[in-house]
Design an enzyme around this catalytic site. Structure first.
Site, PDB file in Angstrom:
ATOM      1  CG  ASP A  86       5.075  -3.235  -5.071  1.00 48.57           C
ATOM      2  OD1 ASP A  86       5.750  -4.248  -5.347  1.00 48.57           O
ATOM      3  OD2 ASP A  86       5.554  -2.248  -4.492  1.00 48.57           O
ATOM      4  CG  ASN A  87       7.300  -0.750  -7.728  1.00 51.61           C
ATOM      5  OD1 ASN A  87       6.451  -0.119  -7.101  1.00 51.61           O
ATOM      6  ND2 ASN A  87       8.495  -1.012  -7.243  1.00 51.61           N
ATOM      7  NE  ARG A 111       0.429   1.178  -6.928  1.00 49.23           N
ATOM      8  CZ  ARG A 111       1.544   1.881  -6.875  1.00 49.23           C
ATOM      9  NH1 ARG A 111       2.699   1.291  -7.072  1.00 49.23           N
ATOM     10  NH2 ARG A 111       1.527   3.168  -6.606  1.00 49.23           N
ATOM     11  N   GLY A 124       0.811  -1.213   0.000  1.00 50.25           N
ATOM     12  CA  GLY A 124       0.000   0.000   0.000  1.00 50.25           C
ATOM     13  C   GLY A 124       0.843   1.261   0.000  1.00 50.25           C
ATOM     14  CG  ASP A 172      10.949   8.632   6.783  1.00 51.81           C
ATOM     15  OD1 ASP A 172      10.385   8.272   5.718  1.00 51.81           O
ATOM     16  OD2 ASP A 172      12.060   9.193   6.805  1.00 51.81           O
ATOM     17  N   GLY A 173       7.512   7.744   5.994  1.00 47.88           N
ATOM     18  CA  GLY A 173       6.487   8.396   5.176  1.00 47.88           C
ATOM     19  C   GLY A 173       7.011   9.546   4.333  1.00 47.88           C
ATOM     20  CE  LYS A 212       7.839   7.420  -4.997  1.00 48.23           C
ATOM     21  NZ  LYS A 212       8.117   6.797  -6.294  1.00 48.23           N
ATOM     22  N   GLY A 268       2.550   3.753   1.567  1.00 46.30           N
ATOM     23  CA  GLY A 268       3.099   4.054   2.893  1.00 46.30           C
ATOM     24  C   GLY A 268       3.482   5.508   3.044  1.00 46.30           C
ATOM     25  NE  ARG A 269       8.367   6.698  -0.496  1.00 48.03           N
ATOM     26  CZ  ARG A 269       9.562   6.983  -0.979  1.00 48.03           C
ATOM     27  NH1 ARG A 269      10.220   8.017  -0.490  1.00 48.03           N
ATOM     28  NH2 ARG A 269      10.093   6.252  -1.911  1.00 48.03           N
TER      29      ARG A 269
HETATM   30  P1  AMP Z   1       8.705   0.856  -3.610  1.00 48.79           P
HETATM   31  O1  AMP Z   1       9.214  -0.493  -3.934  1.00 48.79           O
HETATM   32  O2  AMP Z   1       9.741   1.922  -3.411  1.00 48.79           O
HETATM   33  O3  AMP Z   1       7.685   1.302  -4.611  1.00 48.79           O
HETATM   34  O4  AMP Z   1       7.988   0.795  -2.183  1.00 48.79           O
HETATM   35  C1  AMP Z   1       7.503  -0.381  -1.625  1.00 48.79           C
HETATM   36  C2  AMP Z   1       6.582  -0.110  -0.460  1.00 48.79           C
HETATM   37  O5  AMP Z   1       7.265   0.588   0.605  1.00 48.79           O
HETATM   38  C3  AMP Z   1       5.379   0.750  -0.777  1.00 48.79           C
HETATM   39  O6  AMP Z   1       4.327   0.212  -0.033  1.00 48.79           O
HETATM   40  C4  AMP Z   1       5.771   2.105  -0.292  1.00 48.79           C
HETATM   41  O7  AMP Z   1       4.653   2.919   0.028  1.00 48.79           O
HETATM   42  C5  AMP Z   1       6.576   1.772   0.944  1.00 48.79           C
HETATM   43  N1  AMP Z   1       7.561   2.812   1.294  1.00 48.79           N
HETATM   44  C6  AMP Z   1       8.685   3.106   0.634  1.00 48.79           C
HETATM   45  N2  AMP Z   1       9.348   4.095   1.269  1.00 48.79           N
HETATM   46  C7  AMP Z   1       8.634   4.439   2.359  1.00 48.79           C
HETATM   47  C8  AMP Z   1       8.805   5.384   3.416  1.00 48.79           C
HETATM   48  N3  AMP Z   1       9.866   6.197   3.490  1.00 48.79           N
HETATM   49  N4  AMP Z   1       7.856   5.441   4.366  1.00 48.79           N
HETATM   50  C9  AMP Z   1       6.788   4.634   4.319  1.00 48.79           C
HETATM   51  N5  AMP Z   1       6.580   3.722   3.373  1.00 48.79           N
HETATM   52  C10 AMP Z   1       7.482   3.620   2.392  1.00 48.79           C
HETATM   53 MG    MG Z   2       6.151   1.242  -5.479  1.00 51.07          MG
END
Ligand code: AMP
Ligand code: MG
Length: 487
Positions: free
Chosen positions: A254-255, A185, A92, A127-128, A115, A94-95
């Site tokens: 998810d990407n 996605r 989901g 940390d979001g 983002k 997260g940030r």
């Molecule tokens: P990504 O592979 O970078 O697209 O991220 C994978 C997952 O990690 C997704 O659910 C993002 O929302 C979460 N995520 C990545 N970086 C952060 C962050 N700094 N704080 C919270 N959630 C994060």
């Molecule tokens: Mg992602």
């Protein structure tokens, strides 16, 4: 469409309304001192905004979600995903936040999304937040891809928040405002499937059809037709990545979008010297997402999508599996057709040059490029000059000039079209050494190098006087190169 002089752009909350199971209502975090780092004025205008308004203090608040758009119901979207092959049932946003949907000047529905806007209930240990460098990196790479004609999410703005972010060091924080034809996605379908709610899965598939593939609504088996359309879109997308040497770096499910747009620019990079084993991402220790593995990974991800969709494909699960396999089995053929047609254009060959000849010519050339560690982008551009009779620059890239000379002779008999080559082989791409230089300067408060590089890569096919530096390969002293996720 009226250009918005104030904040009259209205967002719809269609996704939030239709999919309460997949959306958590949430607000962006306040920013202590918002400062604009980048604004995409042509895109702003396409979306109906007055760029001048977006630059104002009030406009910046809209861009980072701390002031509401009319009608906006921001949500964090839920999705699952296979990360480096392991399934995570709850990833989901997260940030990130989906602010809502709007209709652009072409009449297409698109998502406005943030983002780096603060922790959400999906944040787990994160940390979001996002640092300025990685958000400018997504802006730069996505706009370069768009200029290359490759389907991608777009970047509207990057706003520095004035809040420091702790990574290995303290870094300036920022929010990226991005636009996508949707944020559906493969992982969205995995999440819906995991809820074991067939009605939800069906509604999600219907939503994807209405939004991205309306033509399949009339098909006898519309969900199979949806799956087949995604297979086709991804085969074409990944072929286009391969043709320009783009390495996504983190092709988790998810990407990967349902629309066929490139999404989630993290540790991505353009390949310098041609080598199918190229991996730049520091977290990709096994090379799962290496340049040459991308087509196979895309097919693997599509298999995960098929698994999520199975209950919709046929009431008899064995029959459903057979239908999914048949469509999946078409991926290599579709991918190869898209790749070869793109390679013919890169080599200046007419579309009717027979595939066997084109394949053997391409394979022979790529072997030579790999053996001599030749810069991929510069080589193809210089080959256009060779088509005009001057092969000096192309020659100088090889130590084994005899083998290249034999190849050139074969190629020349096919009468390559230099103009087609110039339209197909970019001169300005976001070269790794230039991206690093621009982002390091931006992190230190100097945006000039970022703006100049953005200017160069958004006219990828033009050789521009004064921009020669942007067209040159990395200096020998650069590398080995590593990219980081930026999380
Ligand atoms: P990504 O592979 O970078 O697209 O991220 C994978 C997952 O990690 C997704 O659910 C993002 O929302 C979460 N995520 C990545 N970086 C952060 C962050 N700094 N704080 C919270 N959630 C994060
Ligand atoms: Mg992602």
């Amino acid at each position: 469409m009226n250009v918005d002089a104030q904040s009259t752009v209205t967002l719809d909350g269609q996704f939030a309304r239709e999919f309460p199971e997949l959306a958590i209502h949430w607000q962006a975090e306040q920013a202590p001192d918002p400062q604009l780092a980048a604004l995409n004025e042509p895109l702003a205008t396409e979306l109906g905004f007055d760029p001048e308004f977006l630059r104002s203090a009030e406009g910046l608040q809209l861009l980072i979600g701390t002031a509401p758009f009319n009608g906006s119901t921001p949500v964090a979207q839920g999705y699952a995903g296979h990360q480096f092959g392991s399934y995570s049932p709850r990833l989901g946003d997260g940030r990130a936040l989906l602010l809502g949907e709007l209709v652009n000047a072409s009449g297409d529905l698109c998502d406005m999304h943030l983002k780096g806007s603060g922790r959400t209930p999906f944040a787990r240990g994160g940390d979001g937040l996002a640092a300025l460098g990685p958000m400018l990196r997504e802006y730069l790479l996505s706009e370069a891809m768009h200029a290359l004609g490759i389907p991608t999410t777009r970047s509207l703005a990057v706003v520095a928040t004035g809040r420091p972010v702790r990574r290995e060091t303290m870094l300036p924080g920022a929010v990226l405002t991005r636009v996508a034809s949707s944020h559906l996605r493969v992982g969205s379908f995995q999440y819906a499937r995991a809820m074991n709610d067939l009605d939800l899965l069906r509604r999600l598939a219907d939503h994807a059809i209405a939004r991205h593939y309306p033509a399949v609504a009339e098909a006898e088996n519309r969900y199979l037709a949806l799956f087949d359309a995604v297979v086709s879109a991804q085969a074409s997308l990944v072929a286009r990545w391969m043709l320009v040497g783009f390495i996504h770096g983190v092709m988790n499910t998810d990407n990967m979008t349902i629309s066929g747009e490139t999404i989630d620019y993290g540790p991505c990079a353009f390949m310098d010297v041609f080598d199918p084993g190229t991996v730049y991402s520091s977290i990709d220790e096994t090379g799962r997402y290496a340049y040459g593995n991308q087509p196979a990974v895309a097919q693997w991800n599509l298999t995960r999508l098929a698994e999520a969709l199975l209950p919709l494909l046929h009431a008899d699960q064995e029959r459903a599996v057979a239908l999914a396999q048949e469509s999946l089995g078409s991926f290599p053929r579709r991918y190869s057709a898209a790749w070869l047609s793109g390679m013919k254009a890169k080599l200046g060959l007419a579309a009717d040059v027979d595939d066997k000849t084109a394949t053997s010519l391409t394979d022979g050339l790529l072997t030579l490029l790999q053996q001599d560690r030749v810069d991929y982008t510069s080589f193809f551009r210089s080959l256009g000059t060779a088509a005009r009779g001057n092969a000096g620059a192309a020659h100088s890239m090889f130590s084994d000039t005899t083998a290249f000379e034999i190849w050139l002779k074969r190629w020349r008999t096919l009468k390559p079209d230099a103009e087609l080559m110039d339209r197909s082989n970019p001169v300005n791409i976001p070269r790794n050494h230039l991206v690093e230089e621009a982002l390091a300067a931006a992190t230190d408060g100097e945006l000039g190098p970022f703006e100049q590089l953005l200017d160069a890569v958004t006219t990828p096919f033009e050789e521009r006087h004064g921009l020669e530096r942007y067209a040159a390969p990395a200096p020998e002293t650069f590398g080995p190169y590593q990219t980081f996720c930026g999380t």
